[in-house]
Every structure is written in C-alpha cells, then in structure tokens.
Design an enzyme around this catalytic site. Structure first.
Site, PDB file in Angstrom:
ATOM      1  CB  SER A   1      -0.628  -0.019   1.425  1.00 49.57           C
ATOM      2  OG  SER A   1      -2.168   1.416   0.909  1.00 49.57           O
ATOM      3  CB  THR A   2       0.709   3.856   2.204  1.00 50.35           C
ATOM      4  OG1 THR A   2      -0.093   4.567   2.480  1.00 50.35           O
ATOM      5  CG2 THR A   2       1.625   5.180   2.660  1.00 50.35           C
TER       6      THR A   2
ATOM      7  CG  HIS B   1      -4.730  -0.945  -0.880  1.00 54.61           C
ATOM      8  ND1 HIS B   1      -4.216  -0.753   0.197  1.00 54.61           N
ATOM      9  CD2 HIS B   1      -4.478  -2.264  -0.667  1.00 54.61           C
ATOM     10  CE1 HIS B   1      -4.738  -2.060   1.126  1.00 54.61           C
ATOM     11  NE2 HIS B   1      -5.075  -3.082   0.502  1.00 54.61           N
TER      12      HIS B   1
ATOM     13  CG  MET C   1      -2.410   3.909   7.320  1.00 57.34           C
ATOM     14  SD  MET C   1      -1.926   5.613   6.763  1.00 57.34           S
ATOM     15  CE  MET C   1      -2.611   5.506   4.557  1.00 57.34           C
TER      16      MET C   1
ATOM     17  CG  ASP D   1      -5.465  -4.987   2.593  1.00 51.24           C
ATOM     18  OD1 ASP D   1      -6.408  -6.516   3.282  1.00 51.24           O
ATOM     19  OD2 ASP D   1      -5.945  -5.396   1.189  1.00 51.24           O
TER      20      ASP D   1
END
Length: 371
Positions: free
Chosen positions: A175-176, A201, A293, A296
C-alpha cells in the site's frame, strides 16, 4: 499527541478551502498556511515550518514536480500529492512518488465531495497523521529517481536457473510506499523469474500506468491483470485499481480472475482476497507483504503460513509505513523478515529449491540460516 502543522499548496482557492474544512474536524491537525503557487509556498515553509505539505501536481509559475525536486533537495519533508484521476495525473503522481512524496490522494470535484465528504475527510486525516511518523531518511532526493525511467543495469540483475517446481507463484501485497518498493524489488529480477501476482492499493487509472512504467524498466514482463489471463513464469500481473485479483488453478495451469466484489479491509483490490485465493496450493507459494498503511494482507498471510507457504515481510527499517508488514509481524504470520533490497534474492533462492528441500527449510524454521 503533538499538533501537526499542515501547509496547503494549491492554485485553486476552492480546493484549499475544501482541504482546510476537512482538516478542521481533527483535534490534532492545524492548517498553518495556504499557498497558491510554489514561490509563495517556499516563503511560507521558511516562515511557518510546517510538518506536512499537501501539494497540487499541476500549478502555475512552477509545476509540482519541479517544486518537489527542489524541496527534497533543500528541505526534505513529508508531502502528500493531490492528483487528478487522469492518465496525465497518474504519470505526474507516480513520478512524484519516485522523487520522494510519501503518498497521494485523489483531488475531489465539488460534486464528488458532496457525495463522499466524510470519506475524503477520513482518508486525508489518516494520510497526514501517518506522514508525520515517517523517518526523515525517506525524504532524500535520489538522482536516479528524478527521471521517469530507471536505467537497467545488467550487473544488478540476479541470476536464476529456474524454479524446480511447476506453477511456483509469488504473491505480493503493498500500500503506502508500495509503488517504489515494488519497483525496487522487480528491477533486480531476471526474465525467467517465477510468476508474480501483485495487489497494490492504487486507483484504476494509476494501476495501468504503473504497470506500463514498470514494464519499461524491468526484465520481467509487467501487465495490468486481465480476467482469464494465463499466469506464466517471467511475467508480473498487477491488480486493476478497481477490482479484486484472485488466482485460480485449472487444468494444470494458473489464471488471473478479476471480481467486482465488496471492499475488504476498506480496499478494492484487497491483499487478503489475493492471498486467500492461493490457499488451495499454498505449499507452492511465496507471499510477501511490503510497506503499507493498515493491516490488509496480514491475516491472509497467516492462513498461508499455516498451510505451508513461505511468507516474507519487509522489515521496519526499510518500510515507509510499517503498518501491513507490522501487523503480520504482530500475529506471527511471517517465516522471514527482510530489508527491501534483499527480498528478491531470497525469493529466487527459495524458488530454486526442490519441494523436499523447501519443506525441510520451513520445517526447521531456519530460512535465515539456509538462505
């Protein structure tokens, strides 16, 4: 909790007011200033010493990329980009992440904001709150990242004789900070690497351009995954930004399956959906959780570990945000943690083992010693 000082840099007074109003609901965030162009922003940074910048990608007088390069060279700090969900916006935003921006958020229209005001407020607040926790070492301008292309250096491509097991699969979630982490992992892989499936993401418009940019710079072939696409060694398949990616085993081969289901862990695509889909053949899977972040992928990784997968998390020191891998660490979902730049080496070495050798490694829990 310390107060987080935010400077809004955007040429649109409407957008500046939208951001300011959204952040006014947070008790620990204060907007200390607004700038309509890079030159005003430069002066306000010196005067106000903000903790975080929100930065429009397209501005008059000096564009957001040029300003970001100068900022990362002279006064590195957390920057969250505001991006339009267009192909042009995707290219600029992905370049900004290469240069050092920590994250991005879609720039809302007034109509969209009326429909999703609470959601925009929550996401923006969360991203700003996370941004100030990032180690300053991550905000250093790298000369190699100021170009759209990474130079392929054959000396940095790892050697690999091939997997000894048919349909050996590497499944990655991020993600991030993940766009850069994924790029750094993939560029060192040779063209005969095991097949890789990725859930990152990212918005739909961005996922296609992300795959294309990676394909321009990697020895492996990188695709935005399509429904029913056969999964082959030497290829990478990235989930579209608006659909879950799953893997199915059929007639001795693996295929991508896309689904438009509900969000999982607040995300679509979701890493847990990808990980759960490979549980059927878990003993031939390596699962990887990179910077990101939230949580998940952590529970999906735990299920894979329990079913015999080799599971790797990016270590805290090399992660931009140690949320997803940190959660996997907390619930003991990993068999190994590794600095980002060493993960590709571990993946290839493990893929070169026979099934018996692989099982011995996991049974003895001596991955670090063996590899």
């Amino acid at each position: 909790m310390d107060i987080i000082k935010v400077l809004i840099v955007d040429d649109s007074a409407v957008i500046r007011n939208i951001i300011k109003e959204a952040l006014s609901h947070s008790s620990n965030i204060v907007v200390v200033g607004e700038a309509e162009d890079a030159f005003v922003a430069r002066d306000l940074i010196k005067k106000l010493n903000p903790d975080v910048l929100t930065l429009d990608v397209e501005m008059p007088k000096m564009d957001g990329i040029t300003f970001l390069i100068n900022l990362m060279r002279l006064r590195p700090m957390p920057v969250i980009m505001l991006s339009t969900l267009t192909t042009k916006g995707a290219d600029i935003t992905l370049q900004a992440l290469e240069i050092g921006a920590v994250d991005f958020i879609a720039k809302p229209t007034v109509q969209e904001l009326l429909a999703t005001q609470a959601s925009f407020r929550e996401v923006l607040t969360e991203k700003i709150t996370q941004a100030v926790t990032i180690d300053q070492k991550n905000f250093k301008l790298s000369d190699t990242l100021t170009s759209n292309k990474v130079v392929k250096d054959s000396q940095n491509i790892l050697s690999f004789s091939g997997s000894k097991r048919a349909n050996h699969l590497i499944a990655i979630g991020a993600s991030t900070g993940g766009t850069e982490a994924i790029k750094k992992l993939l560029v060192s892989l040779p063209s005969n690497s095991p097949a890789i499936v990725i859930t990152q993401h990212i918005p739909k418009t961005f996922s296609l351009r992300f795959a294309q940019r990676l394909n321009d710079n990697c020895q492996v072939e990188v695709h935005e995954a399509s429904h029913g696409q056969k999964i082959k060694a030497g290829h990478v398949y990235i989930a579209p930004g608006d659909q879950h990616l799953e893997v199915v085993h059929k007639n001795g081969a693996l295929f991508c399956t896309l689904s438009d289901g509900e969000e999982v862990n607040r995300h679509k695509p979701a890493v847990d959906v990808l990980f759960d889909s490979v549980c059927e053949f878990a003993d031939n899977v390596q699962a990887v959780l990179l910077t990101g972040m939230g949580q998940d992928g952590a529970h999906g990784m735990l299920r894979l570990k329990e079913l015999g997968s080799r599971t790797i998390i990016q270590d805290k020191n090399s992660s931009l945000i140690w949320g997803m891998p940190g959660r996997a660490h907390a619930i003991s979902a990993y068999t190994m943690q590794s600095p980002l730049l060493e993960i590709s080496k571990h993946l290839l070495r493990y893929a070169s083992l026979s099934r018996t050798e692989m099982q011995d490694v996991l049974a003895k829990n001596t991955v670090r010693d063996v590899l």
